[in-house]
Structure formats: C-alpha cells, structure tokens
Design an enzyme around this catalytic site. Structure first.
Site, PDB file in Angstrom:
ATOM      1  N   THR A 110      -0.201   4.926   1.139  1.00 36.11           N
ATOM      2  CA  THR A 110      -0.463   5.855   2.232  1.00 36.11           C
ATOM      3  C   THR A 110      -0.313   5.172   3.582  1.00 36.11           C
ATOM      4  OG1 THR A 110      -2.083   6.829   0.761  1.00 36.11           O
ATOM      5  CG2 THR A 110      -2.119   7.581   3.038  1.00 36.11           C
ATOM      6  N   LYS A 123      -5.423  26.338  -9.733  1.00 38.37           N
ATOM      7  CA  LYS A 123      -4.168  25.622  -9.494  1.00 38.37           C
ATOM      8  C   LYS A 123      -4.338  24.193 -10.007  1.00 38.37           C
ATOM      9  CE  LYS A 123      -4.643  23.705  -4.824  1.00 38.37           C
ATOM     10  NZ  LYS A 123      -5.737  24.228  -4.036  1.00 38.37           N
ATOM     11  N   ASP A 137      -6.766  -2.583   3.240  1.00 40.24           N
ATOM     12  CA  ASP A 137      -5.718  -3.532   2.833  1.00 40.24           C
ATOM     13  C   ASP A 137      -5.986  -4.945   3.339  1.00 40.24           C
ATOM     14  OD1 ASP A 137      -4.178  -1.423   1.691  1.00 40.24           O
ATOM     15  OD2 ASP A 137      -3.543  -0.865   3.700  1.00 40.24           O
ATOM     16  N   ASP A 168       0.870  -1.169   0.000  1.00 41.90           N
ATOM     17  CA  ASP A 168       0.000   0.000   0.000  1.00 41.90           C
ATOM     18  C   ASP A 168       0.917   1.232   0.000  1.00 41.90           C
ATOM     19  OD1 ASP A 168      -2.305   1.582   0.405  1.00 41.90           O
ATOM     20  OD2 ASP A 168      -1.920   1.638   2.549  1.00 41.90           O
TER      21      ASP A 168
END
Length: 1102
Positions: free
Chosen positions: A439, A623, A844, A437
């Site tokens: 993060t 942006k 996960d 994973d």
C-alpha cells in the site's frame, strides 16, 4: 494540559490526541530449530505424532571450538558476548505484566510503569566520544593505523615525521565525529519536539479538547462526543493502511449522562500484559458500584493504540500502556550502524596485507641472522612496511562515498532523492532480495470503480452514463405513493408470470444493493453542529453538502459508494441503526439496519439485513469474494468465467446478491441468532451456522470490478528488477485476496506462473503437511499469511526459508511491522545475501532499519519511513535507476579505487624491501620525510581519486540490459583473485623500478632516489590511465596537474635530489626506459585481453 513525556507511573484518563512518530526496539528471542525430515508421508506423519517431543535440537552452524577458532575470530565473539552480558545486567528488562487500572484513582495503582517519552538517540553526552571511537576502531584497518601512529612516540621505533602518521588519522576521526554529532543533534531535536507536545487530561474540574491529534499512549476508549458511540481513527503510522478504522466506546461509560460522572463511578479496566500483536487485545471492564456488577468484555475495537490519529469527534480514554510498553514502540526497532559488504571485504584484504607485512618483516630479520636487538628491528621493519596498508585508503573511500551520494542527489532523472546514510552507496549494487510494502509503495491506495457485470451485459468506464440514465428513469416514476423505490421492479414482475426482468430494473436493483450493502459512513466536515441533527430541514441541507467524505475500514467499499453517488444514488447519512439514500430527484429513502455481518478473512463476505421504512420490506444483501459466494447464489453459467476475466485485468472482484425475507422468516432468524450469540461454548461456530442458514439460493445481482491504481511505471520497474536477478518479496498488512490481486496486476507474479496459496496453519502438524504440499510445486509464487508464517518459522524455519527462496516471488500478507523485520533478518541469516527493504509508512520502519539497505518513499502516509531510511525517493520507479546505474557505478568505482590505493602502497613497500635487501637488510627508509607525504598526497592523490568518475557502461546501457547487474552480485570486481593480480603487478613494477634504478645509477646513491622516485610517479600516473574505462575531462586535468606539481616541486627538493643531474639527458632516458619496462607489458596484456576475452559490458558497448 501536561506534556507528552510526563505521564508515566500512574495512569490518568486522557482526552484527545496528537502527531508523533517513533522508533524503538523489541528483542525477538531466537527460536530454536527442530531437526526433522520434512518429506515424511502424511500417514507416517499421523502415526509419528509422539516422536515430536523426543527430537533432538539442531545444532545450527556449531563449530568445534579450539585454539584455531579462538585465533580466527573467536576472541572477538567472546569479547562481544562479555560486553552483551554486562549490558544486559546493566539494563535488565522489567517483566511485562497484566494490569488493573482504576478510573480516576491513580493512587490505587501499586505498580510503577514506564515514562511516556520517545528516545531515538544512539548516544548520550557521556557515551558519544567512546561510542564513536569504538565504532571506528572495531575495524582492523583503523586500529592498525592507531597502533602504528602510537609507535612513533617511541624514539627507537621512530621513522620519519610524526605528522605523516597522525595527520591522516586525525582527519578521518574528525570527519566521522562531526558527521555523527550532526546526526545525533538532529535526532535529539526531533525527540524533543515529540516529547514536548501537549495532550489533554480529564480532571474533576473539567476538560480541554483538541481534535485531529495523535494518541499519546495505548488507551481503552471510554467515551466520545459522537452520538453513535463510535469514532474513526487513522492507523497509517501503525499498520501502513490509510483507510479509517471504526472504534467503539465501552457501552457502560458511553451511557453515563455527563463526562464528569466518570469520576463518580467505581470502575476498573483489566488489561492483558503488553504484547506485539496490534490486531488483538483481551481485557474486561468492570463497574463495581452497580447492582448487579456490570462486566463488559473488551476487544480490539475498544482500543486506541498510540501513534494513531482520531479522525472524527473527540474521545476520552483511560491509559493502559505507556512508553516502552505501547504497541507502536514494541513493534519498532533501534537503528543499527550499517556497514557495507565492500567495507567488510576490504577489511578482510587489509588483514591479509598485514599478515604479508609481518611475514616480510620476519624474513628480513631472519636474513639478518637475528643479530643484535632483532626484536626492535622487527618492529622497525613492520613500521617501515606499514605503507603496504595505506591510511589514505579510508580517506579516499569515505570521500568517494560522499561523491557518490552527491551524484545520486544531483541526478535529474530521479528528482527528490535524498541520501541519508552516506556510508553504504555500494550496497545498491549488490542486492539479491528486495522486500517491498504494497500500500502506497506499489499502489497509490486509490480505488477506482471500473466494471459492472450483470451476466448478459457488462458496463465499463465509458458506458457509466447508460447506468445513470437507467437509475434516473427508475426513480422518476410519479412518486404518488411512498414506495417509489420498489415500484419499477414490482411493475415489471407483475406484467406476467415470471417474466425476465428488464435490464433497467436489474441495473436499479444492483445499484441499490451496492448502495446499501457496506460499512461506509458519510462524514461532513463543515457542518459539525450537533443540534443540526434534530431538525430535518437542516439535515437535508447537510446531505447536499459538497464537503461530504466517506469513511470505511476498506477503500474498496468507499470506491463502490462513490460510484453509486456518481450514477445518482447517494448515501447521505448513517448511524448504528439506520441509513439514508438520496435519489436523483432529491428524495430521501430511509432504511433500518436490522443486522450486520462484518467481513472476516475466514468468511470472505459481508452481509446486511435492512428494512425499508416506506414499505416495510426486509431484504438480506450480501457481497463477497467469488470463492465464497459461488456456492451461495443460485445456479448460473457466467460468474466463474467473468471473475477470471476481471482478475486477469488486475481488478478486485466482488459478487453482490440479495434475498427477500418475510417478517416470519426474519423473526425466526433473529431468535436463533440472539441465542447463538449468548452461548458460552463454540460461540463463533454457532453464530456462523445460524447466518449460513440464510445464505442459501440467493439471487445473483451483479459482479463489480474495482482497481487499486498502481504507482507510475510499477510494472516495467518490477520487470527490470526481475531481469537483474533480484528476487522480490511483497510484505503487506493487507488481506490475502487484495495482496494476490496486486501481485498479479503489478506483474510481480508473471501471467504464466502458478500461485500457491499457503493454507492457514495453526500447529506443527498442519505446517508439516502444508510444507510438503508446497515442496511438490515447481516454479510457482508463494502467498502466505502472517499467522501461518509464524507457525512455520517456529517449527521449520530452515526448511521454510529454503523453499521460499526458490520461489520467483513471495507475497506475505497480514504482516505485522515486527514480522516484516523478522523476515528481513531471516533472509540475511539463511542466505548471506544482501537485502533491500522499501516502504512508505511508519509500519515499514522496522523492516527498513533491519535491511542491509533501506529505501523510504515519501508518500501519503507521512515521512516516517523516508526519515528512517538510508535512501529516500519520491516514486517507486526511481529504484530502477538507483540500483542499475548508481548502485553499479558506486560498487565498481569503490572496488577500483580501493585496489588502486592498495597497489600504490604495495609498490613502494616492494621497492623498500628490494632496497633493504641490497643494503644488508638495514631498517632504513628509502624515501625520507616529504617525499613519502608528497607521494601519498599531492603527486598521486588527484588522478587516483578521479577514478570515482569512471564508468564501464553508459547509464542507458545499464538500464537497457539489467542482466549486467547479476555479475555485480557475484562480487567479482573486488575479490581475492583481483587482489592477487594487483599484488603481482605491484611486485613486478616495484622490482623493475628499484633494480632498474640500481643498475643504471653510476656513482652516487642520491641518483637512485631521484631516478626511482621520478619513475615511480610516472608509473602511477600511467597506471591510472590504464585502469580508466571511460575518460572524463577532469581525469585529464588531474593527470597533468599532478605531473605539473611534481615537476614544479623538483626545484625545492634539493635536499633529496641533485638538481644538476636531473636536468641532464642521461637522467631523462634512464627514467623513460625504466617507466617503459614497468608499464608497457601491462598495456600489451590489457590489449590482448580486451581483444580475445572481453567482459560482457564491452561487447554491448561495442
């Protein structure tokens, strides 16, 4: 209040929400694979569109099914499919349907819906014993022991004592039962705790609320206590992202004067059938008693999925999916019983040994001439040679696994590591694919503002104080008029015709743009009083609160707003229509939000149009990613180069631009924009076209660089794993740009490697062309999104996996939890290699459970992943030592231990065969009763088991040369080759011991037993010494202890040995001679082999 598990069949309204974690299953239907040549040319492809329908289905690995197939394991397949069929009939799945849910009228619900409870248990009170026994006896080894032990109840087959067969088998089963029972009780307690948690139900009589709770079921968001009509939720256990998501209440119900009015209106929600995708939802809200009827379309922003947490305010929702139909449950899978590759290899070897045992028995009976009751004799021989497959193999291996687990948990270099599945430590030494994973696993998910570039000047972390002084200077002009915010820039411009702006004014405009162009909301923890918002004095107090936190759906935006606060321009308040900034001098600047254009993965940019309250100036700020913004901003010569420089540093770049609009320009835009939003056909395209009409010739203000901080030592760890021959795939729910950036900064993709970004594909044709384009690239990393992956796997599963496996690294972004598990299963099926999954969030869990070896990290996202994993670690960097050192040792030790225990059985069976053949093929045991029990236990057990302390290379060496790990994945420590070498050694030694004893014995047979048994014990102790690579003091103790036990027990074994003969010189020299002949040649061979063909690790250690 009611408990969590109770609401099921009828859907009530639900308020507020609470912490739950769960693991469930979703069965993916296997997609059939089409046969199709991938390397067609584009032209051929376009002309051949019609052939798609006529292509034959591929017969994947379909074998000819005859008698051979049946005998070689087909029977097992057939039995398995029969059991699956029965199980399917017993628990036939109910078809998932769309539903209409009436507000506050459960009686209008015709359908029955699933109970809202969590169930993670594998067994119930009735299935526990049969289930555990089935798991044990499905292994050939255990089933064989059971049959042999049962045969001892038949008098004509009885050889020796019953306890010699039943005691070891009972011990193995008892240990397994206790271990499973403890795990099951723990699971049951966790489920009970979850299911008994309370939620609040809205009734006509009133309501009860609790903030900061997990949502118990999937709901449509009807109403919130927040004035803005929206609230934030945390989705860490659903998609693994720790940032907060903004959810919007249904407009019709939010506008009702009081909560109780929800019961007085006649309204219903239509929801699509439950599905896996957590990022999409389609439904409608209809209010019938209004004139005309009110229809509102519902999308993902109106939903509150189960297992998410309400972060701000209280919410009221109507439940649409419960229990097994919720998104979080559909995306999780049942934990499977994992079996290590080493156990499967040993299982194959025991089958080969069994075959040898039967052949040997048949040969014995044949040499007898099949006389008398030959069938009974055959079975007696089978039992007699049953020591070929020693029951102590299972006991030794299980105890070894427990020892490895204990060593891992006691390792001071990887503190906090927990072994939750003690049956597969050897898997850590055989891994080829590591799926990780992003993060919280590779990154800390903490964004830090690192760089501001204005084209001519760049500011880093050490020069931020300069920016601060410029901002203070800009706002410290005498605030006579209210237009203080724009005064500095205006003055500079009016000094002459088109004079270049000063650095100070450019910094001021850049910081102001960053402070305004975002989707961040400031949240105040301590001042939650609603009436405080009316009085401006109290509002000012609120704004200066130290307890301010920022919330947004992107941590990047929070980092930017935190940075503007640090340089003096602070976001203090925001709602749906306005936002306020506070200057360094404490003055409040108010802006009206006229339009917001949110970030999408297609546009890769976000925009906002604001009107400043004091001056009435309208400004369009934007942006976005450099690829999207390069064509929008005015011509410049530095943007592309600087973006490349920042990306190489691993920074996430955003380009900031602005455009001033006149009142007429804005009104014209607003009219066109509103018309586009009402159109029925191609709405998205028309809206995008109107917005694009504004996005021209924008003034480039600055380029920002934000860093997502990596976990400690991620780069050296990934380097170590790559050198060890492990292929690393990163599976993340995050955006493509972010994932690519982290892949570069973590050195998952090395600097000199190309990255191939797989273009978004939606149908078979596009997938075909894109795969062809990818095939032409060599040695480049692949980046692909979950949607494109889904399309490729539907049509070209085999081809895609084949291409992806050749890549040095693969990054899959926007992956759902189910997709992560699906990728793991794909690699297992197509490559037959061992996979390892590592993650830290609830999203996960499916991947961790599907992998051959699952590792969980205890992180910010809770303990759900670490509880579901086989191994739990505290930091990503610990994985290096876990695999290189403990994985290596566990595999090498178990391989040596398993083969040695087999050797111990084969040597005594060879002696039995020699003995029987000399004595007219009589099915009589050579060693009676206690001699056999003692041989398998007290005389040889400790030295043999001490092999679990052996190591071929020191831990420092294994970490310094990770290339050594590559040899382990080839499985050379335990193979048919090494096994045959042990068989030859056993046959040689068994023959020498038996024939030697027979040649040297003089008058009585009893001397054969004494000489051969003593020589056998000595040979075994010397063989352990020969096998050991690194001595440990406990090994020496075990050797001498076993020898001492044997010598001491001779005094009590007068039933088997002649004590007067044992104490004579002839006995001693005969035993020594036989032992020398059986062991010395092996020592000489080992010495010569080490000298002329040493293994790779010994070259390093020397």
């Amino acid at each position: 209040s009611s408990n969590f598990a109770s609401f099921s069949n009828s859907f009530p309204c639900v308020v507020t929400l609470f912490p739950c974690s769960s693991r469930y299953s979703s069965e993916d239907e296997p997609s059939n694979l089409d046969e199709m040549p991938l390397m067609m040319s584009e032209e051929a492809f376009e002309n051949d569109e019609s052939d798609y329908q006529t292509l034959p289905r591929a017969r994947v690995n379909q074998r000819q099914r005859g008698l051979g197939w049946f005998l070689l394991g087909g029977w097992k397949v057939l039995c398995g499919s029969c059991c699956d069929c029965l199980a399917h009939i017993c628990r036939r799945k109910k078809e998932l349907k769309a539903r209409t849910v009436w507000l506050g009228c459960p009686e209008k619900c015709e359908e029955k819906y699933p109970k809202n409870s969590i169930k993670n248990q594998k067994y119930n009170i009735f299935t526990f014993v049969p289930g555990v026994l089935y798991q044990q006896f499905k292994f050939f080894l255990n089933l064989y022991f059971l049959v042999v032990a049962c045969s001892q109840f038949v008098p004509s087959l009885k050889i020796g004592y019953l306890y010699t067969y039943w005691a070891p088998l009972g011990f193995v089963l008892a240990v397994t039962m206790v271990r499973e029972a403890v795990d099951e009780v723990r699971r049951c307690q966790r489920d009970k705790e979850m299911n008994s948690q309370l939620y609040s139900k809205l009734t006509v009589r009133g309501e009860w609320r609790e903030p900061n709770q997990r949502i118990p079921a999937d709901m449509i968001f009807l109403r919130t206590s927040e004035k803005t009509g929206s609230c934030f939720i945390r989705t860490d256990q659903l998609d693994g992202e720790t940032d907060w998501k903004l959810k919007v209440a249904v407009g019709c119900t939010q506008r009702l004067p009081a909560v109780g009015d929800l019961f007085s209106i006649s309204a219903y929600v239509y929801a699509q059938k439950p599905q896996l995708d957590i990022h999409s939802f389609e439904g409608n809200f209809t209010r019938e008693d209004a004139d005309p009827q009110i229809h509102e379309s519902l999308s993902i922003e109106n939903t509150l999925w189960a297992s998410t947490v309400v972060a701000s305010g209280t919410v009221i929702g109507v439940v649409i999916y419960t229990g097994k139909e919720t998104r979080s449950v559909l995306n999780t899978s049942y934990a499977k019983n994992k079996v290590g590759l080493l156990d499967l290899e040993l299982n194959r070897l025991t089958k080969a040994l069994f075959l040898a045992q039967v052949v040997l028995s048949v040969v014995m009976v044949a040499l007898q001439g099949f006389v008398g009751p030959w069938f009974r004799n055959l079975f007696r021989f089978v039992v007699l040679f049953s020591y070929i497959i020693p029951i102590s193999l299972r006991v030794n291996l299980d105890m070894g696994k427990s020892a490895y687990g204990w060593m891992i948990m006691k390792d001071e270099n990887i503190p906090g590591t927990v072994v939750r599945t003690s049956t597969i430590p050897e898997e850590l030494g055989r891994l080829v694919y590591l799926l990780t994973d992003k993060t919280g696993t590779l990154t800390q998910n903490e964004m830090v503002f690192k760089r501001l570039h204005l084209g001519t000047v760049s500011y880093g972390m050490d020069t931020m104080d300069e920016i601060q002084s410029h901002i203070i200077q800009s706002y410290s002009q005498p605030a006579g008029g209210s237009a203080s915010s724009t005064t500095p820039s205006r003055k500079t411009q009016s000094a002459g015709p088109k004079v270049r702006k000063s650095v100070s004014s450019r910094i001021h405009e850049a910081v102001k743009a960053i402070a305004l162009c975002h989707n961040v909301t400031p949240v105040y923890e301590s001042h939650a009083s609603v009436n405080g918002e009316t009085e401006s004095a109290e509002a000012d107090q609120d704004f200066s609160d130290d307890n301010r936190t920022y919330q947004a759906s992107s941590p990047d935006e929070v980092a930017l707003v935190r940075w503007t606060e640090s340089v003096g321009l602070t976001l203090v308040n925001r709602d749906l229509t306005s936002l306020q900034l506070k200057t360094p001098s404490g003055q409040i600047l108010s802006f009206y939000i006229l339009q917001i254009f949110p970030f999408t993965s297609e546009s890769k940019r976000m925009g906002i149009i604001v009107r400043e309250e004091s001056t009435g100036d309208i400004t369009f700020y934007m942006k976005g990613a450099d690829v999207a913004m390069a064509s929008i901003v005015q011509y410049n010569d530095w943007l592309e180069e600087e973006c490349g420089n920042m990306a190489r540093e691993g920074l996430r770049t955003l380009v900031v631009a602005k455009k001033s609009l006149s009142e007429e320009q804005y009104q014209d835009f607003e009219n066109r924009y509103n018309q586009a939003k009402l159109s029925i056909h191609d709405r998205a395209l028309k809206v995008a076209a109107v917005v694009e009409s504004l996005e021209r010739e924008m003034e480039l203000l600055c380029l920002t660089g934000v860093e997502d901080q990596l976990q400690a030592d991620v780069r050296p760890t990934l380097e170590l794993l790559r050198n060890a021959g492990i292929k690393i795939w990163m599976l993340t729910g995050d955006k493509l740009e972010t994932a690519t950036c982290i892949a570069k900064s973590s050195h998952l993709v090395s600097r000199n490697q190309d990255i191939h970004v797989f273009k978004p594909v939606s149908n078979r044709g596009e997938a075909h062309l894109e795969l062809n384009a990818f095939r032409r690239k060599h040695d480049c990393a692949l980046v692909i999104s979950g949607d494109s992956l889904e399309v490729c796997l539907r049509y070209y599963e085999h081809e895609f996996v084949e291409l992806a496996c050749q890549c040095p690294a693969v990054v899959c972004c926007r992956c759902s939890p189910t997709q992560k598990a699906q990728i793991v299963r794909l690699l297992q099926q197509h490559t037959a290699n061992r996979t390892c999954a590592i993650g830290d969030g609830g999203n996960d869990v499916s991947m961790i459970q599907a992998a051959d070896c699952g590792i969980g990290i205890e992180g910010k996202e809770g303990k759900q992943a670490s509880l579901a994993a086989d191994f739990s670690i505290t930091q990503f960097k610990h994985i290096g030592r876990l695999l290189m050192v403990h994985g290596r040792n566990s595999y090498k030790r178990s391989a040596a231990l398993g083969q040695f225990v087999m050797h111990r059985g084969m040597i005594i069976s060879t002696m039995q065969a020699v003995f029987s053949s000399v004595f007219y093929f009589a099915s009589v045991p050579l060693y009676q009763g206690f001699l056999m029990v003692g041989y398998a236990t007290i005389y040889t057990m400790f030295p043999v088991f001490s092999l679990v302390l052996d190591q071929d290379v020191k831990p420092e060496m294994a970490l310094l040369y990770p290339e050594l790990y590559k040899d382990l994945t080839k499985g050379r420590s335990l193979s048919f080759k090494t096994f045959l070498i042990w068989v030859l050694i056993s046959v040689y030694q068994g023959g020498i011991l038996m024939y030697g004893a027979m040649v040297l014995f003089e008058s009585e047979f009893v001397h054969v037993v004494a000489i051969s048994f003593t020589a056998l014990i000595l040979t075994e102790l010397l063989m352990v010494a020969l096998t050991i690579r690194t001595w440990h003091w406990l090994m020496v103790v075990a050797e001498f202890f076993s020898l001492g036990c044997y010598l001491a027990s001779l005094a009590f074994l007068n039933e088997y040995f002649d004590l007067s003969f044992i104490t004579t010189w002839p006995f001693l020299w005969k035993v020594s001679a036989i032992t020398l002949v059986s062991c010395l040649p092996l020592y000489i061979i080992k010495y010569l082999k080490r000298k002329f063909s040493p293994p790779s690790y010994s070259k390093l250690s020397s």
